[in-house]
Design a protein around this motif. Structure first.
Motif, mmCIF file in Angstrom:
data_model
loop_
_atom_site.group_PDB
_atom_site.id
_atom_site.type_symbol
_atom_site.label_atom_id
_atom_site.label_comp_id
_atom_site.label_asym_id
_atom_site.label_seq_id
_atom_site.Cartn_x
_atom_site.Cartn_y
_atom_site.Cartn_z
ATOM 1 N N ARG A 364 8.547 -3.890 -5.741
ATOM 2 C CA ARG A 364 8.208 -4.204 -7.124
ATOM 3 C C ARG A 364 6.692 -4.282 -7.309
ATOM 4 N NH1 ARG A 364 11.267 -5.634 -11.155
ATOM 5 N NH2 ARG A 364 10.333 -6.641 -12.982
ATOM 6 N N THR A 365 5.989 -4.784 -6.330
ATOM 7 C CA THR A 365 4.528 -4.857 -6.425
ATOM 8 C C THR A 365 3.912 -3.461 -6.460
ATOM 9 O OG1 THR A 365 4.573 -6.949 -5.215
ATOM 10 C CG2 THR A 365 2.469 -5.794 -5.344
ATOM 11 N N ALA A 366 4.373 -2.570 -5.588
ATOM 12 C CA ALA A 366 3.854 -1.198 -5.596
ATOM 13 C C ALA A 366 4.198 -0.485 -6.900
ATOM 14 C CB ALA A 366 4.414 -0.422 -4.404
ATOM 15 N N GLY A 367 5.415 -0.720 -7.419
ATOM 16 C CA GLY A 367 5.788 -0.110 -8.697
ATOM 17 C C GLY A 367 4.947 -0.626 -9.852
ATOM 18 N N ALA A 368 4.648 -1.932 -9.854
ATOM 19 C CA ALA A 368 3.803 -2.487 -10.910
ATOM 20 C C ALA A 368 2.389 -1.923 -10.833
ATOM 21 C CB ALA A 368 3.766 -4.010 -10.811
ATOM 22 N N ALA A 369 1.875 -1.699 -9.612
ATOM 23 C CA ALA A 369 0.545 -1.104 -9.464
ATOM 24 C C ALA A 369 0.528 0.326 -9.983
ATOM 25 C CB ALA A 369 0.114 -1.154 -8.004
ATOM 26 N N ALA A 370 1.568 1.098 -9.684
ATOM 27 C CA ALA A 370 1.637 2.464 -10.198
ATOM 28 C C ALA A 370 1.764 2.482 -11.718
ATOM 29 C CB ALA A 370 2.812 3.197 -9.557
ATOM 30 N N PHE A 371 2.529 1.534 -12.248
ATOM 31 C CA PHE A 371 2.678 1.456 -13.704
ATOM 32 C C PHE A 371 1.346 1.087 -14.362
ATOM 33 C CE2 PHE A 371 3.857 -0.976 -17.560
ATOM 34 C CZ PHE A 371 4.496 0.047 -18.243
ATOM 35 N N ALA A 420 -1.959 0.319 -2.554
ATOM 36 C CA ALA A 420 -2.359 -0.218 -1.248
ATOM 37 C C ALA A 420 -3.088 -1.548 -1.392
ATOM 38 C CB ALA A 420 -3.238 0.799 -0.524
ATOM 39 N N THR A 421 -3.956 -1.652 -2.393
ATOM 40 C CA THR A 421 -4.687 -2.905 -2.591
ATOM 41 C C THR A 421 -3.765 -4.029 -3.030
ATOM 42 O OG1 THR A 421 -6.617 -1.591 -3.255
ATOM 43 C CG2 THR A 421 -6.646 -3.932 -3.780
ATOM 44 N N ALA A 422 -2.820 -3.742 -3.900
ATOM 45 C CA ALA A 422 -1.903 -4.781 -4.377
ATOM 46 C C ALA A 422 -1.054 -5.334 -3.239
ATOM 47 C CB ALA A 422 -1.015 -4.220 -5.482
ATOM 48 N N LEU A 423 -0.539 -4.466 -2.361
ATOM 49 C CA LEU A 423 0.254 -4.944 -1.230
ATOM 50 C C LEU A 423 -0.592 -5.761 -0.265
ATOM 51 C CD1 LEU A 423 2.395 -1.751 -0.510
ATOM 52 C CD2 LEU A 423 3.105 -3.852 -1.689
ATOM 53 N N THR A 424 -1.843 -5.361 -0.079
ATOM 54 C CA THR A 424 -2.720 -6.119 0.814
ATOM 55 C C THR A 424 -3.029 -7.496 0.252
ATOM 56 O OG1 THR A 424 -3.697 -4.035 1.561
ATOM 57 C CG2 THR A 424 -4.923 -6.063 2.023
ATOM 58 N N VAL A 425 -3.338 -7.558 -1.041
ATOM 59 C CA VAL A 425 -3.643 -8.853 -1.674
ATOM 60 C C VAL A 425 -2.409 -9.748 -1.676
ATOM 61 C CG1 VAL A 425 -4.301 -9.933 -3.855
ATOM 62 C CG2 VAL A 425 -5.512 -7.910 -3.054
ATOM 63 N N ARG A 426 -1.242 -9.174 -1.901
ATOM 64 C CA ARG A 426 -0.009 -9.975 -1.900
ATOM 65 C C ARG A 426 0.240 -10.580 -0.524
ATOM 66 N NH1 ARG A 426 4.979 -9.067 -0.034
ATOM 67 N NH2 ARG A 426 6.738 -10.138 -1.064
ATOM 68 N N ALA A 427 0.131 -9.761 0.523
ATOM 69 C CA ALA A 427 0.358 -10.277 1.878
ATOM 70 C C ALA A 427 -0.678 -11.326 2.263
ATOM 71 C CB ALA A 427 0.345 -9.117 2.879
ATOM 72 N N TRP A 428 -1.909 -11.126 1.872
ATOM 73 C CA TRP A 428 -2.964 -12.076 2.221
ATOM 74 C C TRP A 428 -2.768 -13.420 1.525
ATOM 75 C CZ3 TRP A 428 -7.159 -13.745 -1.019
ATOM 76 C CH2 TRP A 428 -8.088 -14.546 -0.347
#
Length: 546
Positions: A364-371, A420-428
């Motif tokens: 969902r995070t990757a999809g929101a970033a693409a959107f 890629a940035t959204a997934l990194t920020v989420r994990a961090w």
């Protein structure tokens, strides 16, 4: 005394219509006056600017009538209408459709203020607002009532408006700007946006654009931030290029005109075109670049020579013809930076602004970033379409960035980087919360809020449409501060309490009736002392005095 026969006096149909118009005319009349005043102020601003340049020019081409025609044509150009130049060397009419984006601020701001002030009616906080549709229609009609004669007057000059573009652009700008003004006067309700989003977006993606509290969603904020970074970065690229070609930029002033009045006119034209040039530079950084004529593209990979290019200070910033170098390739850092900003907004929102979905999953995070990247691409395509246009026929028929190429490139660049940035920020952020010993928010529980106590309305309000509803906090009086040690009554608004007959507000308490539906006790007599025993838990009838 003569008898009087009472008859029912009925108003005729024209009298009834006149009475209705008399009761409804102030709101519509105020809107008409406000719209006409906004159009008049815009025309006056352009007229003053053009007349000052005409008076200071040592070699004016025409008299004051020609200057007034040019002012009316520039006012229409600020709305996006295309102009046609008839006094060309070849004799064929040449279109001029590059509207300076900075000039568009004047009519949009005047329309917005006129509609907002008309809807508010110049009243104070406790006064009712004017019906939104009445204020909107009045401002638009009043504005168009002045725009139509102005377009007819401009048609007699050297720069004549294109009637197809004038009929399309001027009413569209008036409708949108006036609508936002009325929407602002009503407290920016989310109803109109929800209806529009419900028609174009699926249910799962609406909260990404509009949050549950009526504010912009995560994807909308990220897209706006990405577009801002791209345009601001384009302005930086433009400034660096102008400094690099400073000698050529300075020489173009002398080629175009002589004297301080001519230099001032050219400088003002360059200032009004700065937003257009910033969008062009952003399109150059994204990869598609822009066109300086039919088939003459300027991209980071290379630039072709434009033989028919006139000398102009902003065009001096165009890279030299030839293949691109490593220095030209450094502009790719701009879309990469914009993608990082978009991904940071989405990654932060996936943890803290998840709403009813809780902490978003990686998909969902990757999809929101693409959107969000897609929304940013739409914004950049819109800006690219507004920043360009034709400057003539044949070779100059296409001038500026191609809107669909800019939008597609922005969506692709920002989509890859933002995901890629959204997934990194989420994990961090989740890892940092886990290290601090905080409980992971797998479920977001809405906080229990204290319901606001209802208050009586100050005065009767006018009926309004469903799109424009005034927020209740606008006319409600400010509650008095409560001391820290003062007891208060906390009423819970739960469905179980309603099922047992609990009141929804304090209207029953103000009316003097029992809020639980019980009959009031009879007043005791003055001369007979009464003593009532305590009521049983299930007893609902008053006991007689013992």
């Amino acid at each position: 005394m003569a008898g009087v026969i009472q008859t029912t006096v009925r108003r005729s149909m024209p009298a009834s219509l006149l009475l209705r118009v008399r009761h409804r005319s102030p709101g519509l009349a105020n809107g008409l006056v406000g719209g006409a005043l906004a159009a008049g102020l815009g025309l006056a601003a352009f007229t003053v600017l053009v007349m000052l340049l005409w008076v200071s020019s040592p070699y004016p081409d025409s008299g004051p009538g020609g200057a007034l025609h040019v002012a009316a044509a520039l006012w229409l150009l600020a709305h996006g209408a295309e102009l046609v130049r008839v006094d060309t060397l070849s004799g064929a009419p040449a279109p001029m459709g590059v509207p300076p984006l900075l000039l568009a601020v004047v009519p949009v701001w005047l329309l917005h203020r006129a509609a907002r002030d008309t809807a508010e009616g110049g009243a104070r906080d406790n006064a009712p607002l004017m019906p939104g549709r009445t204020a909107w229609a009045g401002v638009v009609l009043g504005y168009l009532a002045v725009a139509a004669p102005a377009a007819l007057y401009a048609a007699g000059g050297a720069l004549r408006p294109s009637w197809a573009w004038t009929v399309l652009c001027v009413p569209l700008v008036a409708l949108v700007a006036a609508g936002t003004g009325v929407w602002t006067a009503y407290g920016r309700p989310s109803g109109p946006l929800e209806q529009v989003l419900g028609a174009v977006l699926p249910r799962g993606a609406r909260h990404l654009v509009l949050g549950p509290d009526g504010r912009p969603g995560v994807a909308a904020r990220a897209a706006a931030a990405g577009a801002t970074v791209l345009v601001a970065g384009g302005a930086v690229v433009l400034t660096v290029s102008l400094g690099w070609h400073f000698g050529e930029t300075r020489r173009t002033f002398g080629r175009l005109t002589e004297g301080w009045s001519g230099w001032l006119a050219v400088l003002l034209l360059c200032v009004t075109l700065l937003p257009n040039a910033a969008v062009w530079a952003a399109a150059y950084a994204l990869g598609p670049g822009f066109l300086l004529g039919t088939g003459v593209a300027v991209t980071p990979l290379g630039a072709r020579a434009a033989p028919l290019l006139p000398p102009f200070p902003l065009l001096a910033a165009v890279p030299d013809p030839g293949a691109g170098t490593a220095l030209h390739g450094t502009v790719v850092t701009l879309p990469l930076t914009a993608g990082v900003v978009v991904g940071w907004f989405v990654g932060r929102g996936s943890v803290t602004g998840g709403g009813r979905f809780g902490v978003w999953t990686t998909g969902r995070t990757a999809g929101a970033a693409a959107f969000a990247a897609g929304l940013c691409g739409v914004l950049m395509a819109l800006l690219a379409g507004l920043a360009g246009g034709p400057l003539g026929t044949a070779a100059l028929a296409r001038f500026g960035p191609v809107w669909w190429q800019v939008g597609l490139a922005a969506a692709v660049w920002l989509g890859l980087t933002a995901a890629a940035t959204a997934l990194t920020v989420r994990a961090w952020r989740l890892r940092r919360s886990h290290r601090r010993g905080e409980r992971r928010a797998d479920r977001v529980v809405a906080p229990r809020r204290r319901p606001a106590l209802p208050r009586p309305p100050q005065r009767e309000r006018l009926p309004r449409g469903t799109w424009f509803k005034r927020k209740p906090g606008r006319s409600a009086p400010v509650p008095a501060p409560v001391a820290a040690d003062e007891p208060y009554l906390l009423l819970d608004d739960d469905g179980d309490d309603r099922a047992h007959g609990a009141p929804d507000d304090l209207r029953d308490l103000r009316d003097g009736t029992d809020p639980f539906g019980l009959r009031p006790r009879p007043e005791p007599l003055d001369d007979v002392p009464t003593a009532s025993p305590p009521a049983a838990p299930g007893d609902t009838e008053p006991r007689p005095p013992g």
